[in-house]
Every structure is written in C-alpha cells, then in structure tokens.
Scaffold this motif. Sequence first.
Motif, PDB file in Angstrom:
ATOM      1  N   VAL A 122      47.867  29.486   9.355  1.00  0.00           N
ATOM      2  CA  VAL A 122      48.349  29.254   7.767  1.00  0.00           C
ATOM      3  C   VAL A 122      47.061  28.608   6.866  1.00  0.00           C
ATOM      4  O   VAL A 122      46.772  27.387   7.140  1.00  0.00           O
ATOM      5  N   GLY A 123      46.726  29.250   5.675  1.00  0.00           N
ATOM      6  CA  GLY A 123      45.486  28.668   5.281  1.00  0.00           C
ATOM      7  C   GLY A 123      44.747  29.980   4.691  1.00  0.00           C
ATOM      8  O   GLY A 123      45.162  31.083   4.240  1.00  0.00           O
ATOM      9  N   GLN A 124      43.406  29.684   4.524  1.00  0.00           N
ATOM     10  CA  GLN A 124      42.572  30.895   3.899  1.00  0.00           C
ATOM     11  C   GLN A 124      41.327  30.619   4.824  1.00  0.00           C
ATOM     12  O   GLN A 124      40.229  30.431   4.516  1.00  0.00           O
ATOM     13  N   PRO A 125      41.467  31.001   6.151  1.00  0.00           N
ATOM     14  CA  PRO A 125      40.801  31.073   7.202  1.00  0.00           C
ATOM     15  C   PRO A 125      39.508  32.055   6.896  1.00  0.00           C
ATOM     16  O   PRO A 125      39.622  33.045   6.541  1.00  0.00           O
ATOM     17  N   GLU A 126      38.191  31.407   7.119  1.00  0.00           N
ATOM     18  CA  GLU A 126      37.256  32.091   6.890  1.00  0.00           C
ATOM     19  C   GLU A 126      36.550  33.100   8.265  1.00  0.00           C
ATOM     20  O   GLU A 126      36.696  32.488   9.282  1.00  0.00           O
ATOM     21  N   GLY A 127      36.643  34.367   8.225  1.00  0.00           N
ATOM     22  CA  GLY A 127      36.391  35.105   9.268  1.00  0.00           C
ATOM     23  C   GLY A 127      37.354  35.347  10.123  1.00  0.00           C
ATOM     24  O   GLY A 127      37.224  35.913  11.296  1.00  0.00           O
ATOM     25  N   VAL A 128      38.649  34.837   9.729  1.00  0.00           N
ATOM     26  CA  VAL A 128      39.978  35.483  10.740  1.00  0.00           C
ATOM     27  C   VAL A 128      40.578  36.245   9.884  1.00  0.00           C
ATOM     28  O   VAL A 128      41.197  35.901   8.944  1.00  0.00           O
ATOM     29  N   VAL A 129      40.975  37.210  10.589  1.00  0.00           N
ATOM     30  CA  VAL A 129      41.905  38.175  10.002  1.00  0.00           C
ATOM     31  C   VAL A 129      43.127  38.546  10.775  1.00  0.00           C
ATOM     32  O   VAL A 129      42.809  38.301  11.954  1.00  0.00           O
ATOM     33  N   SER A 130      43.881  39.191  10.370  1.00  0.00           N
ATOM     34  CA  SER A 130      45.336  39.379  10.904  1.00  0.00           C
ATOM     35  C   SER A 130      44.732  40.690  11.701  1.00  0.00           C
ATOM     36  O   SER A 130      43.925  41.666  11.301  1.00  0.00           O
ATOM     37  N   THR A 131      45.592  40.724  12.967  1.00  0.00           N
ATOM     38  CA  THR A 131      45.310  42.028  13.740  1.00  0.00           C
ATOM     39  C   THR A 131      46.426  42.894  13.741  1.00  0.00           C
ATOM     40  O   THR A 131      46.288  44.016  14.398  1.00  0.00           O
ATOM     41  N   GLU A 132      47.486  42.860  13.187  1.00  0.00           N
ATOM     42  CA  GLU A 132      48.769  43.675  12.796  1.00  0.00           C
ATOM     43  C   GLU A 132      48.226  44.589  11.954  1.00  0.00           C
ATOM     44  O   GLU A 132      47.459  44.709  11.014  1.00  0.00           O
TER      45      GLU A 132
END
Length: 438
Positions: free
Chosen positions: A428-438
């Motif tokens: 939960v946030g606005q992570p850089e370089g982390v994306v949902s895999t769904e």
Amino acid sequence: MIRFIAAACCTVVLALPATAQQKIEEVTSAGGIKAWLVNEPSIPFIALQIAFRGGTSLDTDDRLGATNLMAGLLEEGTGDMDAAAYLRASESLAANFGFDAGRDSVRVSAQVLKSNADEALALLKQAIVSPAFNEAAIDRVRGQVISSIESALKDPSAIAEKTMARIAFGDHPYGRPSDGTVESVTSLTQADLIAAHKAALSRDHLVIGVVGDVTAAELGPMLDALLGDLPATGAALPKAVKFAAPAGVTVVDFPTPQSVAIWAQDTDINLQHPDFMPTYVMNHILGGGGFGSRLTEEVREKRGLTYGVYSYLNWMEATEYMGGSVASGNGTIGQAIDVIRHEWARMASGGVTAEELEKAKKYLTGSYALRFDGNSKIARILVSSQMDHFPIDYAATRNDRVNAVTVEDIARVAKEVLHPDALQFVVVGQPEGVVSTE
C-alpha cells in the motif's frame, strides 16, 4: 475492535514459577459451565477472563459490524441504569470490567474484590445477559465505531490487512471487515444488535479462566449465577478455510511517501501439529524475535531499509498461515521485498545455526515468566490456552518443549513450511518499480 474499561483496579502479582507449579484445576459447575482455575488466596481479589468463541466472524452478510458494535454496548446501560449509572455502580464496588470483540471471540474481563464478589458479578451479569441497547447509547457508540472505521480507511496498514484478507479468504467470514463498513454500521438496528448478542454470547461458546482468592467449590456457583441464564447454544462457528491468496504482488495506490507491505503464505502447521514448536522457534529466529531476528538484521541493520520488520505465525480458529510486515520508502520498498524473499528462501534451504537456536531458546524460555506478572494476565493465558486447544499442563511444560527443539527439527520444518515462491505481497503506497502481478 473497541475496548471499554469501567474502573481502575490494582494488579495482583503472581510469578511464573508459582503458576507452573500450582495446580490448574478444571472446574465444572452444577450447570455444566467449565473453567480453568488457579486458586491464589494471598490477596483478596478475583480475576476472571471470559471468551465466547466466534467473535465478529459470526456476523451475517447483512449485519456486518453487528458483533463489534454489540460488544461496545455491553456496559452502556442495563435495566434502569444508563451508562453513567452503570459506571458509578462498578466504581462503588471497586470492580473493573472490560469488553472486547475480535475476529474469533468476544472477550469479557473482570477484577473484583473477594469481599463483594457476589454483588460485583451480579452487576457484570446484567451487562452480559441483559444489556439495554437503548437508542441513545447505540447512536453514541455507533459514532465511535464509524469514526474508527473512517480512520482505518486512511491507515496503510489497515488497508493492507483488509486487502490481504479479501484476497485470501474471499466470501468466508475472515474475508469480510471485522468492524463492518460505514454503510453497514450506519444501517444496524436495535434488533440487529439483539440478534448478534444471541448469536455470540451463549454457553456453548464459553471459555473461562479464573485466578485469585476463590476455591473450586466457590467458583462453580459463581459461574452458574453469572452465566447460567445465557442461551444454551449460539450461532454455528465458521467452517475451516484455507489461506488461498495466490503467489504474487498486489499494489494498492495510496498517496504516502512510505509504502507498507505485508506478505503471507499458507501453512498446514496448526497449534496441535507435532511440528508446532519447531515452527514457532524457527519463526522467532527468522523474523519474530525483534532485534535478534534475521529479517531485522538484513533489512534494517545492514541495509537501513526500514525501522521495523517482523514475521509471524497466525493461528486462527478456522485457519492458519504465516506472514509478516515491513514499511519502507516508496523508492526502497522493492529492495526490502527482495531481501525478505531471499531470507525466506535462505531459511528454507539452510535452516538455522546451533548458535542461533541456543540464543532463541534462552530468550523464549527466559522471557516466558514476564507474561505471568498479574492475576488478570494469568487468567487471560488460561483462556488463550483453552482457545488454542492446549492441554491444561501447557504452561508448566512449555519451556521443556522449547528446549527440546533441535537444529535438525528446524531444518526439516523450514524446508516443509517456507515457500518463497508462494508468497503474496500486498503493498500500500506508491512503490517505485513494484507492480501488481494480477
């Protein structure tokens, strides 16, 4: 979850050696109500902890939040007494009452003087058996609950936990918000709360621990007088459910400079499993042991990616799983997740060292006594042990079980239990370089 305390009461100190050596008696009243008792007559107080299995998981789809709101109203008036009158009555008896609703139980706590125990427990009985649920109190406590729910909507950790529960448990009661939603709580009626009370507070759901100046012969009639008028049966408890979150990452966009990540995976190790204790000790070394754990060493101390990271084993009434939590800057949360995955895999493939195990044993056995520093805490442990289906001698044998764990035990369970490729991360946030895999 909300908690209400009626009045202050002194703490009665009782150390672990006395508890471990004293007999814990199982008392069954004439009316069939069972309790675990530690008779400690040195100070004239009695501490009771009462749990009703089921908790907020008994809410129906059309009454989400009813059990939580109901528990918050238990001392808000009964009979001809409103909340203020009930508080004055408890204070006049130097009695301390607490009420709490959780996912798996509704809890009631009481500390009363031996000299007026009958009168104090008669007052407690009114709150448990015949709460008023008057409209003024409902509106007041409803407002408190809605305020808490609205606050949670802005809390990244709360958002992450609710998201993980929804992904892992779907339509099962564990997948629903424990406190309800703003809309569901707003719509609850007095009739809904009466129905929730009947469903949750019944004799077949009871688990009781008592510590203090009371004998088994005295306790039985007390239990019948206090709880004998409750319904014999309540709502059926939720069925067992597997933790079913798929492996991968779920990102929930939330405007904050720091992301919160929680992760979890299924496990078949429950509290009755022969490998419960090796798994427990393993988790302490991996991430449950605070500053002495591997995750803290690797994520915080070596790399400075967080102020805190931990792992846990979550044994609930109807499921079990293993997970953890970490918070880091949006630009570094991805690195923190990578390190956590690596440590999960390293433990699975290599187990622990003899030095790590010895250190964990010393901490776990030495700190155990600190849990037993008051009669109310001991009574709570008696209830928790029953809720967890532990044997009555568990407190006396627990440290021996810890000390029996070997390096080989942990190597075996780590390989069987830890699955880094099965982890679900909710960020939960606005992570850089982390994306949902769904």
